[in-house]
Write a protein that holds these residues in place. Structure first.
Motif, PDB file in Angstrom:
ATOM      1  N   SER A 192      17.038 -32.947 -10.186  1.00 40.14           N
ATOM      2  CA  SER A 192      17.099 -31.480 -10.180  1.00 40.14           C
ATOM      3  C   SER A 192      16.645 -31.017  -8.801  1.00 40.14           C
ATOM      4  CB  SER A 192      16.151 -30.902 -11.224  1.00 40.14           C
ATOM      5  OG  SER A 192      16.507 -31.382 -12.490  1.00 40.14           O
ATOM      6  N   VAL A 193      17.371 -30.053  -8.232  1.00 39.56           N
ATOM      7  CA  VAL A 193      16.984 -29.522  -6.915  1.00 39.56           C
ATOM      8  C   VAL A 193      16.371 -28.141  -7.131  1.00 39.56           C
ATOM      9  CG1 VAL A 193      17.769 -28.855  -4.614  1.00 39.56           C
ATOM     10  CG2 VAL A 193      18.796 -30.840  -5.753  1.00 39.56           C
ATOM     11  N   VAL A 194      15.130 -27.989  -6.649  1.00 39.65           N
ATOM     12  CA  VAL A 194      14.339 -26.799  -6.966  1.00 39.65           C
ATOM     13  C   VAL A 194      13.784 -26.154  -5.710  1.00 39.65           C
ATOM     14  CG1 VAL A 194      12.025 -26.248  -7.825  1.00 39.65           C
ATOM     15  CG2 VAL A 194      13.647 -27.387  -9.327  1.00 39.65           C
ATOM     16  N   LYS A 195      13.876 -24.845  -5.663  1.00 35.94           N
ATOM     17  CA  LYS A 195      13.228 -24.093  -4.580  1.00 35.94           C
ATOM     18  C   LYS A 195      12.141 -23.229  -5.216  1.00 35.94           C
ATOM     19  CE  LYS A 195      12.895 -21.655  -0.716  1.00 35.94           C
ATOM     20  NZ  LYS A 195      13.715 -20.630  -0.132  1.00 35.94           N
ATOM     21  N   VAL A 196      10.926 -23.333  -4.697  1.00 28.97           N
ATOM     22  CA  VAL A 196       9.869 -22.441  -5.168  1.00 28.97           C
ATOM     23  C   VAL A 196       9.809 -21.243  -4.223  1.00 28.97           C
ATOM     24  CG1 VAL A 196       7.406 -22.208  -5.609  1.00 28.97           C
ATOM     25  CG2 VAL A 196       8.579 -24.314  -6.247  1.00 28.97           C
ATOM     26  N   GLN A 197       9.926 -20.048  -4.792  1.00 26.56           N
ATOM     27  CA  GLN A 197       9.973 -18.828  -3.975  1.00 26.56           C
ATOM     28  C   GLN A 197       8.554 -18.412  -3.546  1.00 26.56           C
ATOM     29  OE1 GLN A 197      12.864 -18.009  -3.086  1.00 26.56           O
ATOM     30  NE2 GLN A 197      14.187 -18.909  -4.664  1.00 26.56           N
ATOM     31  N   ALA A 198       8.495 -17.478  -2.613  1.00 21.48           N
ATOM     32  CA  ALA A 198       7.195 -17.030  -2.080  1.00 21.48           C
ATOM     33  C   ALA A 198       6.270 -16.512  -3.181  1.00 21.48           C
ATOM     34  CB  ALA A 198       7.425 -15.953  -1.025  1.00 21.48           C
ATOM     35  N   ASP A 199       6.853 -15.928  -4.251  1.00 22.64           N
ATOM     36  CA  ASP A 199       6.005 -15.411  -5.339  1.00 22.64           C
ATOM     37  C   ASP A 199       5.641 -16.492  -6.359  1.00 22.64           C
ATOM     38  OD1 ASP A 199       8.325 -15.888  -6.700  1.00 22.64           O
ATOM     39  OD2 ASP A 199       8.729 -13.810  -7.245  1.00 22.64           O
ATOM     40  N   GLY A 200       6.014 -17.711  -6.089  1.00 22.93           N
ATOM     41  CA  GLY A 200       5.651 -18.821  -6.977  1.00 22.93           C
ATOM     42  C   GLY A 200       6.669 -19.096  -8.064  1.00 22.93           C
ATOM     43  N   ASN A 201       7.669 -18.222  -8.188  1.00 24.17           N
ATOM     44  CA  ASN A 201       8.701 -18.494  -9.204  1.00 24.17           C
ATOM     45  C   ASN A 201       9.692 -19.552  -8.712  1.00 24.17           C
ATOM     46  OD1 ASN A 201       7.784 -16.872 -11.333  1.00 24.17           O
ATOM     47  ND2 ASN A 201       8.555 -15.036 -10.283  1.00 24.17           N
ATOM     48  N   ILE A 202      10.453 -20.043  -9.689  1.00 25.23           N
ATOM     49  CA  ILE A 202      11.259 -21.240  -9.407  1.00 25.23           C
ATOM     50  C   ILE A 202      12.744 -20.928  -9.504  1.00 25.23           C
ATOM     51  CG2 ILE A 202      11.855 -23.513 -10.359  1.00 25.23           C
ATOM     52  CD1 ILE A 202       8.971 -23.729 -11.372  1.00 25.23           C
ATOM     53  N   THR A 203      13.505 -21.406  -8.529  1.00 26.75           N
ATOM     54  CA  THR A 203      14.960 -21.329  -8.624  1.00 26.75           C
ATOM     55  C   THR A 203      15.498 -22.752  -8.749  1.00 26.75           C
ATOM     56  OG1 THR A 203      14.893 -19.428  -7.149  1.00 26.75           O
ATOM     57  CG2 THR A 203      17.055 -20.382  -7.561  1.00 26.75           C
ATOM     58  N   LEU A 204      16.310 -22.958  -9.773  1.00 27.65           N
ATOM     59  CA  LEU A 204      16.923 -24.275  -9.967  1.00 27.65           C
ATOM     60  C   LEU A 204      18.287 -24.265  -9.286  1.00 27.65           C
ATOM     61  CD1 LEU A 204      16.877 -27.081 -11.355  1.00 27.65           C
ATOM     62  CD2 LEU A 204      17.775 -25.985 -13.410  1.00 27.65           C
ATOM     63  N   LEU A 205      18.404 -25.016  -8.197  1.00 29.18           N
ATOM     64  CA  LEU A 205      19.644 -24.993  -7.402  1.00 29.18           C
ATOM     65  C   LEU A 205      20.676 -25.992  -7.940  1.00 29.18           C
ATOM     66  CD1 LEU A 205      18.089 -24.935  -3.807  1.00 29.18           C
ATOM     67  CD2 LEU A 205      18.933 -22.998  -5.111  1.00 29.18           C
ATOM     68  N   ARG A 206      20.179 -27.106  -8.478  1.00 29.73           N
ATOM     69  CA  ARG A 206      21.083 -28.082  -9.090  1.00 29.73           C
ATOM     70  C   ARG A 206      20.408 -28.633 -10.335  1.00 29.73           C
ATOM     71  NH1 ARG A 206      22.652 -33.714  -6.083  1.00 29.73           N
ATOM     72  NH2 ARG A 206      20.471 -34.181  -6.541  1.00 29.73           N
ATOM     73  N   PRO A 207      21.036 -28.502 -11.504  1.00 31.89           N
ATOM     74  CA  PRO A 207      20.411 -29.081 -12.707  1.00 31.89           C
ATOM     75  C   PRO A 207      20.458 -30.596 -12.605  1.00 31.89           C
ATOM     76  CG  PRO A 207      22.635 -28.308 -13.221  1.00 31.89           C
ATOM     77  CD  PRO A 207      22.363 -27.926 -11.791  1.00 31.89           C
ATOM     78  N   GLY A 208      19.437 -31.257 -13.120  1.00 37.01           N
ATOM     79  CA  GLY A 208      19.403 -32.720 -13.021  1.00 37.01           C
ATOM     80  C   GLY A 208      18.378 -33.300 -13.965  1.00 37.01           C
ATOM     81  N   GLY A 209      17.744 -34.369 -13.520  1.00 41.22           N
ATOM     82  CA  GLY A 209      16.877 -35.176 -14.373  1.00 41.22           C
ATOM     83  C   GLY A 209      15.671 -34.476 -14.957  1.00 41.22           C
ATOM     84  N   VAL A 210      15.269 -33.328 -14.420  1.00 43.54           N
ATOM     85  CA  VAL A 210      14.168 -32.551 -15.018  1.00 43.54           C
ATOM     86  C   VAL A 210      14.758 -31.215 -15.482  1.00 43.54           C
ATOM     87  CG1 VAL A 210      11.946 -31.438 -14.611  1.00 43.54           C
ATOM     88  CG2 VAL A 210      12.455 -33.591 -13.460  1.00 43.54           C
ATOM     89  N   SER A 211      14.565 -30.899 -16.744  1.00 44.48           N
ATOM     90  CA  SER A 211      15.234 -29.706 -17.288  1.00 44.48           C
ATOM     91  C   SER A 211      14.502 -28.421 -16.906  1.00 44.48           C
ATOM     92  CB  SER A 211      15.300 -29.803 -18.811  1.00 44.48           C
ATOM     93  OG  SER A 211      14.002 -29.635 -19.338  1.00 44.48           O
ATOM     94  N   ALA A 212      15.213 -27.295 -16.981  1.00 41.34           N
ATOM     95  CA  ALA A 212      14.619 -25.983 -16.687  1.00 41.34           C
ATOM     96  C   ALA A 212      13.435 -25.738 -17.610  1.00 41.34           C
ATOM     97  CB  ALA A 212      15.676 -24.893 -16.850  1.00 41.34           C
ATOM     98  N   ARG A 213      13.578 -26.158 -18.858  1.00 40.72           N
ATOM     99  CA  ARG A 213      12.488 -25.915 -19.806  1.00 40.72           C
ATOM    100  C   ARG A 213      11.227 -26.686 -19.405  1.00 40.72           C
ATOM    101  NH1 ARG A 213      13.285 -27.834 -25.755  1.00 40.72           N
ATOM    102  NH2 ARG A 213      14.842 -26.225 -25.998  1.00 40.72           N
ATOM    103  N   ASP A 214      11.410 -27.914 -18.947  1.00 38.72           N
ATOM    104  CA  ASP A 214      10.253 -28.701 -18.502  1.00 38.72           C
ATOM    105  C   ASP A 214       9.616 -28.094 -17.255  1.00 38.72           C
ATOM    106  OD1 ASP A 214      10.582 -30.429 -20.581  1.00 38.72           O
ATOM    107  OD2 ASP A 214      11.569 -31.986 -19.404  1.00 38.72           O
ATOM    108  N   LEU A 215      10.443 -27.566 -16.361  1.00 38.86           N
ATOM    109  CA  LEU A 215       9.908 -26.930 -15.148  1.00 38.86           C
ATOM    110  C   LEU A 215       9.080 -25.714 -15.539  1.00 38.86           C
ATOM    111  CD1 LEU A 215      13.146 -27.089 -12.947  1.00 38.86           C
ATOM    112  CD2 LEU A 215      11.038 -28.355 -12.521  1.00 38.86           C
ATOM    113  N   GLU A 216       9.622 -24.955 -16.492  1.00 33.54           N
ATOM    114  CA  GLU A 216       8.933 -23.762 -16.967  1.00 33.54           C
ATOM    115  C   GLU A 216       7.628 -24.133 -17.661  1.00 33.54           C
ATOM    116  OE1 GLU A 216      12.152 -20.343 -17.587  1.00 33.54           O
ATOM    117  OE2 GLU A 216      11.739 -21.559 -19.354  1.00 33.54           O
ATOM    118  N   GLY A 217       7.727 -25.125 -18.522  1.00 34.29           N
ATOM    119  CA  GLY A 217       6.568 -25.548 -19.323  1.00 34.29           C
ATOM    120  C   GLY A 217       5.408 -25.970 -18.441  1.00 34.29           C
ATOM    121  N   CYS A 218       5.684 -26.701 -17.392  1.00 31.62           N
ATOM    122  CA  CYS A 218       4.571 -27.234 -16.602  1.00 31.62           C
ATOM    123  C   CYS A 218       4.023 -26.202 -15.630  1.00 31.62           C
ATOM    124  CB  CYS A 218       5.004 -28.507 -15.889  1.00 31.62           C
ATOM    125  SG  CYS A 218       5.034 -28.391 -14.148  1.00 31.62           S
TER     126      CYS A 218
END
Ligand code: TXA
Ligand code: MG
Length: 369
Positions: A192-218
């Motif tokens: 999964s390709v992820v960009k963390v924005q200046a406000d700490g929120n997450i943009t998922l640029l490419r879905p992959g081995g770590v799911s959006a839900r797992d990114l959110e959960g952690c």
């Protein structure tokens, strides 16, 4: 040149390091897919990666690093890969949580690049994708070489990603000297390709081995899923997410509806229409189902269509991790089979790896759509 497939002994790791230190590129196993690895700090090695893959230079590479513990962000800075002072405190907080939870593993983080990273690596972008793989052979190679390794998937540009050393040989065996054999990839599709924005929120640029839900959960942050498709030469957050990618050589069509329902009695008219439209009775067809019994469904379709059907299932019990693991290998095997046209059932559901599987299938089928 014909690539040698080497089992991962200390000798073969040394040989790989020697090649890498001389600016060569090699086949490297990772837990996601096999990579084509070279010294990320050496512009000529990076250029060789692009040439070997026939990859256009607008599509940036991911840089792989050896396992690190402690303050990983500070260490990436010390290694002159990133400029951590460009990160806000909030971004750093989220990044630390993601790193603790998912590194080493199938997650790539987009971070401000240091000037030591050649511009070619990032296709001129001010940020670089960094990943710490968990495959032991990749880790050993990264530790022994003492270099960050740029590594795209080891396929020719636009083609199916390799999930075994043999797959790499088929794709690039005439262009590289060695492939380290790390067995079948455990995850089976890319990070999964992820960009963390200046406000700490997450943009998922490419879905992959770590799911959006797992990114959110952690992280406790919202994850914005970018349904991006990039076009050559057009600026985007997510270059390389081309409409056509992961493609077999044979035409591939996505079935409009689920095929392998639990009650194996109905094949919908819509599915039959598509199957009939793009195949002829004199040719075998290849069908990839996401779940269920390939033999039973294959026989059923053979009877309905009156043509030879080669049917392969990604997971008998519909387990998403197993589907992901088998996805590219199954596409490749159907592509190499006698079938002249391929059909794939898409994946329903939003959870876990379903999103990433659907993303790959849609792009793999694009040219035929
Ligand atoms: O799992 C993986 O990530 C595999 C293994 C080998 O590690 N590598 C991989 O690399 O999938 P590749 O080159 O096939 O895909 C790289 C993609 C680019 O197409 C782009 O979408 C994204 O990663 N990427 C890389 N650097 C980026 C950057 N600076 N900004 C935005 N996206 C980037
Ligand atoms: Mg790729």
């Amino acid at each position: 040149m014909k690539a040698e497939i080497l089992s991962p002994s200390s000798e073969s790791i040394l040989r790989a390091c020697d090649l890498i230190s001389r600016g060569q590129v090699i086949g490297m196993p990772t837990e996601t897919v096999y990579g084509l690895a070279g010294n990320a700090f050496d512009p000529s090695a990076v250029a060789r990666i692009f040439e070997t893959k026939e990859r256009p230079t607008f599509d940036p590479l991911i840089v792989h690093v050896a396992p690190l513990t402690g303050d990983v962000i500070a260490q990436l800075d010390q290694m002159e890969l990133i400029e951590s002072e460009k990160l806000t405190t909030k971004a750093k907080e989220t990044l630390s949580k993601l790193i603790d939870a998912f590194w080493p593993g199938p997650l790539t983080l987009i971070l401000p690049k240091s000037s030591k990273v050649p511009d070619l690596v990032t296709s001129g972008l001010p940020e670089v994708g960094i990943r710490m793989p968990r495959h032991p052979v990749a880790q050993e190679l990264l530790r022994s070489s003492k270099l960050p390794l740029a590594a795209p998937s080891a396929n020719r540009f636009g083609r199916i990603s390799p999930t075994s050393a043999k797959d790499v040989e088929k794709e690039l065996g005439d262009r590289i000297e060695i492939i380290l054999d790390g067995g079948r990839c455990e995850v089976g599709l890319e990070s999964s390709v992820v960009k963390v924005q200046a406000d700490g929120n997450i943009t998922l640029l490419r879905p992959g081995g770590v799911s959006a839900r797992d990114l959110e959960g952690c992280s406790g942050k919202t994850v914005q899923v970018l349904n991006s498709t990039s076009k050559p030469g057009v600026s985007t957050n997510s270059p390389g997410q081309l409409e056509s990618h992961y493609a077999p050589k044979k035409p591939l069509y996505l079935l409009p509806e689920e095929l392998s329902s639990k009650k194996l009695t109905i094949v919908s008219e819509k599915n039959l229409d598509l199957l009939r439209k793009y195949s002829t009775s004199s040719q075998a067809i290849g069908i990839m189902i996401t779940r269920g019994d390939e033999r039973a469904i294959g026989l059923k379709l053979e009877a309905l269509l009156a043509r030879k059907v080669i049917c392969q299932s990604l997971s008998h019990f519909g387990n998403a991790a197993e589907m992901a693991q088998n996805l590219f290998a199954t596409l490749r095997s159907l592509d190499d089979s006698e079938a002249s046209v391929l059909f794939a059932e898409s994946v329903t559901g939003q959870e876990g790896l379903a999103h990433a599987i659907r993303d790959r299938l849609t792009r793999a089928a694009f040219q035929s759509s």
